[in-house]
Scaffold this active site. Structure first.
Site, PDB file in Angstrom:
ATOM      1  N   LYS A   1      -7.149  -0.635 -12.221  1.00 39.05           N
ATOM      2  CA  LYS A   1      -7.361   0.511 -11.333  1.00 39.05           C
ATOM      3  C   LYS A   1      -8.840   0.803 -11.274  1.00 39.05           C
ATOM      4  O   LYS A   1      -9.577   0.510 -12.223  1.00 39.05           O
ATOM      5  CB  LYS A   1      -6.636   1.750 -11.862  1.00 39.05           C
ATOM      6  CG  LYS A   1      -6.318   2.755 -10.788  1.00 39.05           C
ATOM      7  CD  LYS A   1      -5.096   2.310 -10.020  1.00 39.05           C
ATOM      8  CE  LYS A   1      -4.613   3.329  -9.030  1.00 39.05           C
ATOM      9  NZ  LYS A   1      -3.212   3.020  -8.648  1.00 39.05           N
TER      10      LYS A   1
ATOM     11  N   TYR B   1       0.986  14.795   1.590  1.00 42.90           N
ATOM     12  CA  TYR B   1       1.135  14.242   2.948  1.00 42.90           C
ATOM     13  C   TYR B   1       0.064  13.208   3.237  1.00 42.90           C
ATOM     14  O   TYR B   1      -0.492  13.133   4.327  1.00 42.90           O
ATOM     15  CB  TYR B   1       1.117  15.381   3.989  1.00 42.90           C
ATOM     16  CG  TYR B   1       2.097  15.159   5.116  1.00 42.90           C
ATOM     17  CD1 TYR B   1       3.469  15.217   4.884  1.00 42.90           C
ATOM     18  CD2 TYR B   1       1.661  14.892   6.411  1.00 42.90           C
ATOM     19  CE1 TYR B   1       4.378  15.012   5.908  1.00 42.90           C
ATOM     20  CE2 TYR B   1       2.566  14.676   7.435  1.00 42.90           C
ATOM     21  CZ  TYR B   1       3.928  14.741   7.178  1.00 42.90           C
ATOM     22  OH  TYR B   1       4.832  14.530   8.201  1.00 42.90           O
ATOM     23  N   GLY B   2      -0.244  12.404   2.218  1.00 43.95           N
ATOM     24  CA  GLY B   2      -1.146  11.265   2.420  1.00 43.95           C
ATOM     25  C   GLY B   2      -0.337  10.095   2.946  1.00 43.95           C
ATOM     26  O   GLY B   2       0.689  10.277   3.606  1.00 43.95           O
TER      27      GLY B   2
ATOM     28  N   ALA C   1       1.650   7.862   1.407  1.00 43.41           N
ATOM     29  CA  ALA C   1       3.036   7.757   0.934  1.00 43.41           C
ATOM     30  C   ALA C   1       3.890   8.904   1.474  1.00 43.41           C
ATOM     31  O   ALA C   1       4.987   8.681   1.994  1.00 43.41           O
ATOM     32  CB  ALA C   1       3.055   7.732  -0.595  1.00 43.41           C
ATOM     33  N   GLY C   2       3.387  10.128   1.376  1.00 49.83           N
ATOM     34  CA  GLY C   2       4.178  11.289   1.770  1.00 49.83           C
ATOM     35  C   GLY C   2       4.483  11.338   3.257  1.00 49.83           C
ATOM     36  O   GLY C   2       5.614  11.611   3.670  1.00 49.83           O
TER      37      GLY C   2
HETATM   38  N1  GLU Z   1      -2.632   1.954  -5.067  1.00 48.89           N
HETATM   39  C1  GLU Z   1      -1.289   1.462  -4.952  1.00 48.89           C
HETATM   40  C2  GLU Z   1      -0.498   1.716  -6.211  1.00 48.89           C
HETATM   41  O1  GLU Z   1      -0.781   2.601  -6.985  1.00 48.89           O
HETATM   42  C3  GLU Z   1      -1.270   0.015  -4.497  1.00 48.89           C
HETATM   43  C4  GLU Z   1      -1.972  -0.926  -5.394  1.00 48.89           C
HETATM   44  C5  GLU Z   1      -2.176  -2.298  -4.779  1.00 48.89           C
HETATM   45  O2  GLU Z   1      -1.702  -2.538  -3.680  1.00 48.89           O
HETATM   46  O3  GLU Z   1      -2.805  -3.103  -5.436  1.00 48.89           O
HETATM   47  O4  GLU Z   1       0.497   1.087  -6.460  1.00 48.89           O
END
Ligand code: GLU
Length: 416
Positions: free
Chosen positions: A106, A219-220, A222-223
């Protein structure tokens, strides 16, 4: 930050619970408690007013036993190294639970993208790659979007990386625009994958989803897609949604297109005509059948967990529920679809994107949807069955599946 709300302390505590059930070898456990590597970067960026502002960022590569590390980059004013560590651990479990050949990583930059111009964001993104470029790569570590990062940001990063290398290497980053080697179906993949798991959860619970009420916190990416696709794929009636400024409620249901248009115009869902204003806290406690926490960490805690009335909590956010809250939800019979299972659709289609980049051959949308469905459905049932057979909550069940897979890879490699 207290240890109870420190995401990395939480990630380590969750792992400890699974380690106990699995009677994990102490060396394996210790390896899995810590990131393998982390890079802290300092980024000078010339702002529009001519003054140089110095930003701080991170990239944490948690575990690569199963393959190159993978995970998004967040831009957030409250970013900390411990948040990024926790998120990189969860990426490790996420890739393992859907059984894709990747490890976890990350990244994050402490910044407030809402207060930055397009040019400032571009310069910051390029500065990040100039520092982090030395440790990423399609065979090493592959970033992607996350909170407040977008396909445009991925495009700038891929471009900067191409200059570092001297040639295009689109597979170094996923979530790119279609025109630059992105995949069909990546934009809504997190929400879509989560909805597939909700569909499977309803089957094992014997619940009808058609017309079932739902609330979406956040509400990004995913939401907002959970709202529109929840209606389209599962015929859910989404009655409440929220963003960082607050929430809105209408028991007759909210039209996703109209809400999205309002947010586009005003910057928030708040103020949407024909809906009552509520707070984020109130939204979480609504008497709905399906709750989607789709914002940030630690929103369901020991303080409010006892008041959650949803039958299913589908965690599209990473880390929305604390360990104490988990126990309360489990005791109260709330069926939690844990984050690194529920939101694994994003990284699954990111992996599809990497495959397509490697072959330079692109799949149609239907193929992406079918393959995503297969992955999410298999992962859901692996977790559900594990939780049932060990009589543990679904989060522990998911850890049991993932930790065993990562531990096996480490053992085969001779690390432990
Ligand atoms: N940021 C997204 C997650 O938390 C996707 C990560 C990605 O596609 O590498 O799963």
């Amino acid at each position: 930050m207290s240890d109870r709300l420190n995401p990395f302390a939480i990630a380590q505590a969750q792992l400890a619970e699974a380690a106990k059930v699995l009677e994990l070898d102490p060396a394996v456990h210790e390896m899995l408690r810590w990131p393998l590597r982390e890079l802290h970067v300092t980024l000078p960026v010339r702002m529009d007013d001519g003054i140089v502002k110095v930003f701080h960022g991170f990239r944490v590569q948690y575990n690569d036993a199963r393959g190159p590390t993978k995970g998004g980059i967040r831009y957030h004013p409250d970013e900390t190294i411990d948040t990024v560590r926790a998120l990189s651990a969860w990426m490790t479990w996420k890739c393992a639970v859907v059984d894709i050949p990747l490890g976890g990583a990350k990244g994050g930059i402490i910044c407030n993208p809402k207060e930055m111009s397009e040019g400032e964001l571009e310069r910051l993104s390029r500065a990040y790659i100039r520092q982090v470029g030395r440790i990423i790569g399609l065979e090493k570590d592959v970033p992607a979007p996350d909170v407040y990062t977008t396909p445009q940001i991925m495009a700038w990063m891929a471009d900067e990386y191409a200059f570092l290398k001297g040639y295009n290497e689109f597979g170094v980053i996923t979530g790119k625009p279609l025109e630059l080697g992105g995949s069909q179906g990546r934009a809504d993949a997190t929400a879509r994958g989560g909805l597939y798991t909700v569909r499977e959860a309803a089957k094992v619970l014997g619940t009808e989803l058609k017309g079932a009420t739902a609330a979406v916190q956040g509400y990004g990416n995913a939401g907002s897609f959970a709202h529109s696709l929840g209606q389209e794929l599962l015929e859910l009636k989404v009655v409440a949604v929220s963003d960082s400024k607050g929430g809105i409620l209408n028991w007759d249901g909210l039209d996703p297109e109209a809400v999205a248009a309002h947010k586009q115009k005003t910057g928030s869902v708040v103020g949407f005509a024909g809906a009552k204003k509520i707070s984020n806290a109130e939204l979480l406690e609504l008497d709905v059948q399906v709750l989607f926490p789709a914002a940030l960490e630690n929103v369901i805690t020991s303080e409010n967990a006892g008041r959650i009335k949803a039958k299913i909590s589908a965690e599209l956010a990473n880390g929305p529920t604390t360990p104490e809250a988990d126990q309360i939800l489990y005791k109260n019979g709330v069926y939690v679809i844990p984050d690194f299972l529920c939101n694994a659709g994003g990284v699954t289609v990111s992996y599809f994107e990497m495959c397509q980049n490697a072959y330079d051959y692109y799949w149609d949308l239907e193929t992406v949807h079918q393959r995503l469905d297969r992955k999410m459905t298999a992962a859901f049932h692996a977790v559900h069955e594990m939780a049932q057979s060990y009589k543990v909550n679904n989060r522990v069940g998911a850890y049991l599946v993932s930790v065993a897979r990562v531990a096996k890879a480490m053992k085969l490699r001779g690390w432990v």
